[in-house]
Motif scaffolding. Structure first.
Motif, PDB file in Angstrom:
ATOM      1  N   HIS A 345       0.662  -1.166   0.080  1.00 19.46           N
ATOM      2  CA  HIS A 345       0.044  -0.020   0.095  1.00 19.46           C
ATOM      3  C   HIS A 345       0.777   1.416  -0.078  1.00 19.46           C
ATOM      4  CE1 HIS A 345      -3.441  -2.618   1.335  1.00 19.46           C
ATOM      5  NE2 HIS A 345      -4.146  -1.810   0.807  1.00 19.46           N
ATOM      6  N   ASP A 346       2.037   1.177   0.807  1.00 19.09           N
ATOM      7  CA  ASP A 346       2.784   2.291   0.671  1.00 19.09           C
ATOM      8  C   ASP A 346       3.401   2.582  -0.468  1.00 19.09           C
ATOM      9  OD1 ASP A 346       2.765   3.316   3.794  1.00 19.09           O
ATOM     10  OD2 ASP A 346       3.148   1.138   3.936  1.00 19.09           O
ATOM     11  N   ASP A 347       3.845   1.561  -1.206  1.00 15.97           N
ATOM     12  CA  ASP A 347       4.511   1.445  -2.398  1.00 15.97           C
ATOM     13  C   ASP A 347       3.716   2.021  -3.363  1.00 15.97           C
ATOM     14  OD1 ASP A 347       6.761   0.223  -1.301  1.00 15.97           O
ATOM     15  OD2 ASP A 347       6.186  -1.667  -2.109  1.00 15.97           O
ATOM     16  N   VAL A 348       2.577   1.859  -3.626  1.00 15.95           N
ATOM     17  CA  VAL A 348       1.604   2.163  -4.264  1.00 15.95           C
ATOM     18  C   VAL A 348       1.301   3.902  -4.231  1.00 15.95           C
ATOM     19  CG1 VAL A 348      -1.015   2.205  -5.658  1.00 15.95           C
ATOM     20  CG2 VAL A 348       0.449   0.276  -5.097  1.00 15.95           C
ATOM     21  N   LEU A 349       0.934   4.085  -2.854  1.00 14.11           N
ATOM     22  CA  LEU A 349       0.502   5.599  -2.471  1.00 14.11           C
ATOM     23  C   LEU A 349       1.804   6.560  -2.576  1.00 14.11           C
ATOM     24  CD1 LEU A 349      -1.650   7.400  -1.498  1.00 14.11           C
ATOM     25  CD2 LEU A 349      -0.834   7.119   0.905  1.00 14.11           C
ATOM     26  N   ARG A 350       3.064   5.912  -2.545  1.00 14.10           N
ATOM     27  CA  ARG A 350       4.071   6.760  -2.798  1.00 14.10           C
ATOM     28  C   ARG A 350       4.311   7.297  -4.185  1.00 14.10           C
ATOM     29  NH1 ARG A 350       7.453   3.275  -1.048  1.00 14.10           N
ATOM     30  NH2 ARG A 350       7.312   3.996   1.302  1.00 14.10           N
ATOM     31  N   LEU A 351       4.213   6.286  -4.992  1.00 11.74           N
ATOM     32  CA  LEU A 351       4.297   6.489  -6.359  1.00 11.74           C
ATOM     33  C   LEU A 351       3.100   7.308  -6.749  1.00 11.74           C
ATOM     34  CD1 LEU A 351       5.908   6.410  -9.005  1.00 11.74           C
ATOM     35  CD2 LEU A 351       4.701   4.085  -9.333  1.00 11.74           C
ATOM     36  N   PHE A 352       1.967   6.976  -6.198  1.00 11.12           N
ATOM     37  CA  PHE A 352       0.888   7.900  -6.803  1.00 11.12           C
ATOM     38  C   PHE A 352       0.691   9.217  -6.549  1.00 11.12           C
ATOM     39  CE2 PHE A 352      -4.066   7.473  -5.511  1.00 11.12           C
ATOM     40  CZ  PHE A 352      -4.534   8.604  -6.604  1.00 11.12           C
ATOM     41  N   LEU A 353       1.372   9.705  -5.222  1.00 10.78           N
ATOM     42  CA  LEU A 353       1.559  10.910  -4.612  1.00 10.78           C
ATOM     43  C   LEU A 353       2.708  11.697  -5.661  1.00 10.78           C
ATOM     44  CD1 LEU A 353       1.132  10.563  -0.800  1.00 10.78           C
ATOM     45  CD2 LEU A 353      -0.586  11.693  -2.517  1.00 10.78           C
ATOM     46  N   THR A 354       3.868  11.060  -5.794  1.00  7.26           N
ATOM     47  CA  THR A 354       4.680  11.464  -6.586  1.00  7.26           C
ATOM     48  C   THR A 354       4.370  11.968  -8.097  1.00  7.26           C
ATOM     49  OG1 THR A 354       6.439  10.131  -5.477  1.00  7.26           O
ATOM     50  CG2 THR A 354       7.009  11.159  -7.720  1.00  7.26           C
ATOM     51  N   HIS A 355       3.526  11.209  -8.816  1.00  9.14           N
ATOM     52  CA  HIS A 355       3.128  11.379 -10.140  1.00  9.14           C
ATOM     53  C   HIS A 355       1.889  12.565  -9.925  1.00  9.14           C
ATOM     54  CE1 HIS A 355       4.352   7.314 -11.979  1.00  9.14           C
ATOM     55  NE2 HIS A 355       5.261   8.232 -11.547  1.00  9.14           N
ATOM     56  N   MET A 356       1.144  12.508  -8.835  1.00 11.09           N
ATOM     57  CA  MET A 356       0.262  13.702  -8.689  1.00 11.09           C
ATOM     58  C   MET A 356       0.792  14.892  -8.675  1.00 11.09           C
ATOM     59  SD  MET A 356      -2.724  12.434  -6.072  1.00 11.09           S
ATOM     60  CE  MET A 356      -3.815  13.960  -6.398  1.00 11.09           C
TER      61      MET A 356
END
Length: 507
Positions: A345-356
């Motif tokens: 979950h942290d891996d996905v959210l970290r990349l998610f926020l970086t792209h946002m």
């Protein structure tokens, strides 16, 4: 029309003389000759005429002659009869077959399909008369033999695609309904899966999914699936009809094609693959998905799409990943341990926020902002690990207008509210930066004449709620700052909103 004269008109007898009334020729011989005539037809008019005669044959002939084996050994005769009908049905459907793409890099134009709809209507009419006759026959073995290719043909032609017209879609839908009636199936799910609790004698309530996959499988290889525009759509439609718990036994056959679709460079194929994978994830138990490392393969196939810039693809992928992550681990919000280890979950959210944070395309920003609240709910207090990135995203998305509905800002305010409730002990250190941003948002929105009144009111009310939550988590430290604001500093609308926060309330 008498059967003997019909056969004579078809010129299917071994001699050129009219056939005597009794005995009739064997049905397998007749079906073989029908197939030869269809393959040898030299024009559309000849094919159409032949189809009309075959349809009349199925409507007028005695079912005892049409569907009874002629050999003394009933089992061998039944197999030969089934093979003959299956072969004839396949030949008829080939008359309305879609042309194949020359390679795997393009698609055909609508002009390439211009003759397909009219041919499909003819084939549907003949096949409908066949299944109608089979529906009144006591034995279901023959119906189950021809049902899989008939189902595939009907699904191919009742979808709204370049190779169909309203008339051909209606004809295909009628064929599909006739097939359901003939076998006593309630709907498409019942047709595919049958009754698992009780099997009626004769197999009338057996499902045909295995047979349908046998029809589709040769066309779903890595080299061939891209050459046919229809096969992927038919497979997708079939898969989406299979619910839990019926999907699990067929998982080894149902999982590989969506992975092929998912890896394709064309967005529409990629989206189809993600939809199929999402259906498999939702309708299969976590233990079976983890078996043979299937879940890991699906995760890696989806995770790479987080780097795409296709808005339609990223929307499906983020929703799919949200369900797939539960196959690997419990939601971080439900973990009671005080020492929470980093997870997928942290891996996905970290990349998610970086792209946002780096994204500047409005469609993608809207999708990111719309899905982020779901991830914040899933993370719970574990969102504390991502507060620094999350703060930058919130500040950046609240600053940029998104008229006319202001979806980005409204969803970002929702994210801020959820984050404040989940991680309130860590929010006090950020209230100064967030308060300035929220006050600036109130002023901007109140003076924006392009926004609808309803949107303006919603934005202002959600902004005020964020300020109230920040004030609560700071134990009222914002109150003195807000009380310094008077009517000379801002518009009456903003002052009225702030007044609702500074008004003393009973605790």
């Amino acid at each position: 029309m008498e059967l003997s004269s019909l056969l004579d008109e078809l010129h299917l007898s071994s001699s050129q003389k009219p056939l005597p009334s009794p005995p009739f020729p064997s049905i397998t011989e007749l079906l073989s000759r029908l197939q030869d005539k269809l393959l040898g037809a030299s024009s559309d008019s000849e094919t159409s005429s032949l189809f009309g005669r075959v349809e009349q044959l199925f409507k007028t002939a005695d079912p005892d002659w049409l569907f009874s084996p002629v050999l003394a050994n009933d089992d061998v005769g039944q197999v030969e009869l089934q093979r003959a009908y299956r072969s004839l049905v396949s030949t008829m459907m080939c008359c309305a077959a879609l042309p194949l793409c020359e390679d795997d890099c393009g698609s055909l134009t609508a002009a390439a399909y211009q003759n397909v709809p009219s041919r499909a209507i003819l084939v549907c009419s003949v096949l409908r008369s066949l299944v109608g006759a089979l529906g009144h026959w006591e034995r279901a073995g023959l119906l189950l033999t021809v049902a899989p290719p008939l189902c595939v043909f009907a699904v191919t032609h009742f979808q709204d695609q370049a190779w169909t017209t309203p008339s051909s879609r209606v004809a295909a839908q009628r064929l599909h309904k006739a097939l359901l009636r003939a076998g006593g199936w309630r709907d498409s799910v019942h047709l595919l899966m049958g009754d698992t609790s009780q099997q009626e004698e004769g197999g009338k309530n057996r499902g045909i999914l295995e047979g349908v996959l046998d029809v589709l499988q040769p066309h779903l290889t890595k080299d061939l699936w891209q050459r046919s525009e229809a096969v992927k759509l038919v497979f997708g439609w079939i898969l989406l009809q299979v619910p839990r718990p019926f999907l699990s036994p067929y998982l080894p056959r149902l999982l590989p094609p969506p992975l092929l679709f998912n890896d394709h460079y064309r967005p529409e194929n990629c989206m189809l693959g993600v939809r199929c994978l999402h259906h498999i994830i939702v309708n299969t138990s976590a233990s079976e998905l983890r078996q043979f490392n299937r879940a890991e393969v699906v995760y890696q196939a989806l995770f790479k799409h987080l780097y795409t810039s296709e808005a339609s693809v990223i929307e499906l992928v983020l929703s799919c990943l949200l369900d797939l992550l539960l196959v690997f681990e419990k939601p971080p919000s439900s973990v009671a341990s005080s020492c929470r280890k980093p997870s997928r979950h942290d891996d996905v959210l970290r990349l998610f926020l970086t792209h946002m944070e780096a994204e500047n395309k409005v469609p993608l920003r809207r999708i990111y902002a719309s899905i982020l609240p779901l991830y914040i709910d899933r993370m719970g207090v574990a969102v504390c690990r991502h507060l620094r990135r999350l703060e930058r995203v919130v500040l950046g998305y609240l600053e940029i207008r998104d008229p006319p509905e202001e979806i980005n800002r409204l969803k970002t305010l929702e994210v801020l509210q959820k984050t404040t409730r989940a991680a309130w002990p860590r929010m006090e250190a950020r209230i100064n930066v967030l308060l300035r941003c929220l006050l600036r948002l109130l002023v901007d929105v109140s003076s924006d004449s392009e926004l609808k009144d309803s949107v303006t009111q919603e934005l202002m009310s959600q902004t005020v709620l964020c300020i109230k939550l920040l004030d609560d988590c700071s134990l009222g430290k914002l109150q003195p700052l807000l009380q310094q604001v008077n009517s000379s500093c801002c518009s009456p609308a903003v002052f009225s909103c702030l007044a609702t926060i500074t008004t003393p309330t009973e605790r």
